[in-house]
Design a protein around this motif. Structure first.
Motif, mmCIF file in Angstrom:
data_model
loop_
_atom_site.group_PDB
_atom_site.id
_atom_site.type_symbol
_atom_site.label_atom_id
_atom_site.label_comp_id
_atom_site.label_asym_id
_atom_site.label_seq_id
_atom_site.Cartn_x
_atom_site.Cartn_y
_atom_site.Cartn_z
ATOM 1 N N TYR A 1 -2.774 2.064 4.322
ATOM 2 C CA TYR A 1 -1.633 3.004 4.677
ATOM 3 C C TYR A 1 -2.023 4.551 4.789
ATOM 4 C CZ TYR A 1 2.702 5.341 4.680
ATOM 5 O OH TYR A 1 3.646 6.540 4.794
ATOM 6 N N HIS A 2 -2.425 4.693 3.331
ATOM 7 C CA HIS A 2 -2.510 6.114 3.069
ATOM 8 C C HIS A 2 -3.983 6.569 3.652
ATOM 9 C CE1 HIS A 2 0.548 6.904 0.348
ATOM 10 N NE2 HIS A 2 0.417 5.515 -0.225
ATOM 11 N N ALA A 3 -5.164 5.633 3.828
ATOM 12 C CA ALA A 3 -6.134 6.133 4.451
ATOM 13 C C ALA A 3 -5.757 6.547 5.953
ATOM 14 C CB ALA A 3 -7.201 5.070 4.335
ATOM 15 N N ILE B 1 -3.329 -3.238 1.832
ATOM 16 C CA ILE B 1 -2.566 -2.751 2.941
ATOM 17 C C ILE B 1 -2.221 -1.332 2.531
ATOM 18 C CG2 ILE B 1 -0.350 -2.962 3.881
ATOM 19 C CD1 ILE B 1 -0.791 -6.233 3.744
ATOM 20 N N HIS B 2 -1.588 -1.094 1.181
ATOM 21 C CA HIS B 2 -1.200 0.155 0.527
ATOM 22 C C HIS B 2 -2.579 1.172 0.679
ATOM 23 C CE1 HIS B 2 1.913 1.895 -1.775
ATOM 24 N NE2 HIS B 2 1.129 2.958 -1.560
ATOM 25 N N ILE B 3 -3.557 0.807 0.693
ATOM 26 C CA ILE B 3 -4.773 1.760 0.655
ATOM 27 C C ILE B 3 -5.137 2.004 2.217
ATOM 28 C CG2 ILE B 3 -7.054 1.790 0.370
ATOM 29 C CD1 ILE B 3 -6.925 0.100 -1.986
ATOM 30 N N GLN C 1 -3.909 6.453 -9.003
ATOM 31 C CA GLN C 1 -2.569 7.061 -9.467
ATOM 32 C C GLN C 1 -1.455 6.845 -8.463
ATOM 33 O OE1 GLN C 1 -4.146 11.213 -9.422
ATOM 34 N NE2 GLN C 1 -4.975 10.851 -11.575
ATOM 35 N N GLU C 2 -1.810 6.649 -7.093
ATOM 36 C CA GLU C 2 -0.683 6.375 -6.171
ATOM 37 C C GLU C 2 -0.039 4.932 -6.440
ATOM 38 O OE1 GLU C 2 1.098 7.813 -4.095
ATOM 39 O OE2 GLU C 2 1.776 6.087 -2.931
ATOM 40 N N LEU C 3 -0.912 4.131 -6.867
ATOM 41 C CA LEU C 3 -0.563 2.661 -6.986
ATOM 42 C C LEU C 3 0.230 2.497 -8.355
ATOM 43 C CD1 LEU C 3 -3.663 0.814 -5.536
ATOM 44 C CD2 LEU C 3 -1.276 0.464 -4.681
ATOM 45 N N LYS C 4 -0.118 3.529 -9.290
ATOM 46 C CA LYS C 4 0.457 3.242 -10.549
ATOM 47 C C LYS C 4 1.977 3.995 -10.242
ATOM 48 C CE LYS C 4 -0.096 4.659 -15.234
ATOM 49 N NZ LYS C 4 -1.154 5.218 -16.487
ATOM 50 N N ARG C 5 1.954 4.859 -9.490
ATOM 51 C CA ARG C 5 3.523 5.341 -8.964
ATOM 52 C C ARG C 5 4.419 4.060 -8.432
ATOM 53 N NH1 ARG C 5 5.886 8.186 -5.006
ATOM 54 N NH2 ARG C 5 4.356 7.738 -3.505
ATOM 55 N N HIS C 6 3.595 3.236 -7.730
ATOM 56 C CA HIS C 6 4.292 2.034 -7.211
ATOM 57 C C HIS C 6 4.298 0.836 -8.055
ATOM 58 C CE1 HIS C 6 4.855 3.701 -3.118
ATOM 59 N NE2 HIS C 6 3.657 4.241 -3.219
ATOM 60 N N GLY C 7 4.018 0.850 -9.193
ATOM 61 C CA GLY C 7 3.994 -0.118 -10.325
ATOM 62 C C GLY C 7 2.679 -1.049 -10.462
HETATM 63 ZN ZN ZN Z 1 2.073 4.877 -1.476
#
Ligand code: ZN
Length: 99
Positions: free
Chosen positions: A17-19, A13-15, A31-37
Motif C-alpha cells: 500500500y505504502h509503496a 499488504i501494508h508495505i 516506524q509506520e507499522l509501529k504506528r499501526h501496532g
Molecule cells: Zn500505514
C-alpha cells in the motif's frame, strides 16, 4: 513474535500500500507499522522487503544517503495487481468478520 506468521500477510499488504503511494525504505516502514501496532524488527522487515522484490511485487534502487547506502522500494505493476485483489479480499473479510 509468535503471531508474526499470522500477521505477515497484513504486513505485506501494508508495505505494498505504502509503496504504491511513494518510495519507501526499511526503517521508515518499521516506524509506520509501529504506528499501526506492529512491532517489526529489522531482522523481520528486510527479509519481507527482499522477498516482495524477488517475487516481483516491488523494485528497488540504491541511493547514498549521507554516506550510507539506502535501498528505496516502489511497487511494480504486478504489485499493483495483487494490491487491488487484496483490497477486494479485505473488503470481503471485513464484511464477514466485523459487520
Ligand atoms: Zn500505514
Amino acid at each position: 513474535m509468535i503471531n508474526r506468521k499470522f500477521f505477515l500477510g497484513f504486513i505485506r499488504i501494508h508495505i505494498l500500500y505504502h509503496a504504491n503511494q511513494e518510495e519507501i525504505y526499511g526503517v521508515q516502514m518499521i516506524q509506520e507499522l509501529k504506528r499501526h501496532g506492529y512491532e517489526v524488527s529489522p531482522g523481520t522487515m528486510y527479509p519481507i522487503l527482499h522477498s516482495l522484490e524477488s517475487e516481483g511485487f516491488l523494485k528497488s534502487r540504491r541511493e547514498n544517503v549521507s554516506g550510507k547506502i539506502r535501498k528505496y522500494y516502489k511497487i511494480t505493476s504486478k504489485g499493483e495487481k495483487i494490491l487491488q485483489e487484496s483490497r477486494q479480499k479485505i473488503n470481503e473479510l471485513i464484511k464477514e468478520v466485523i459487520d
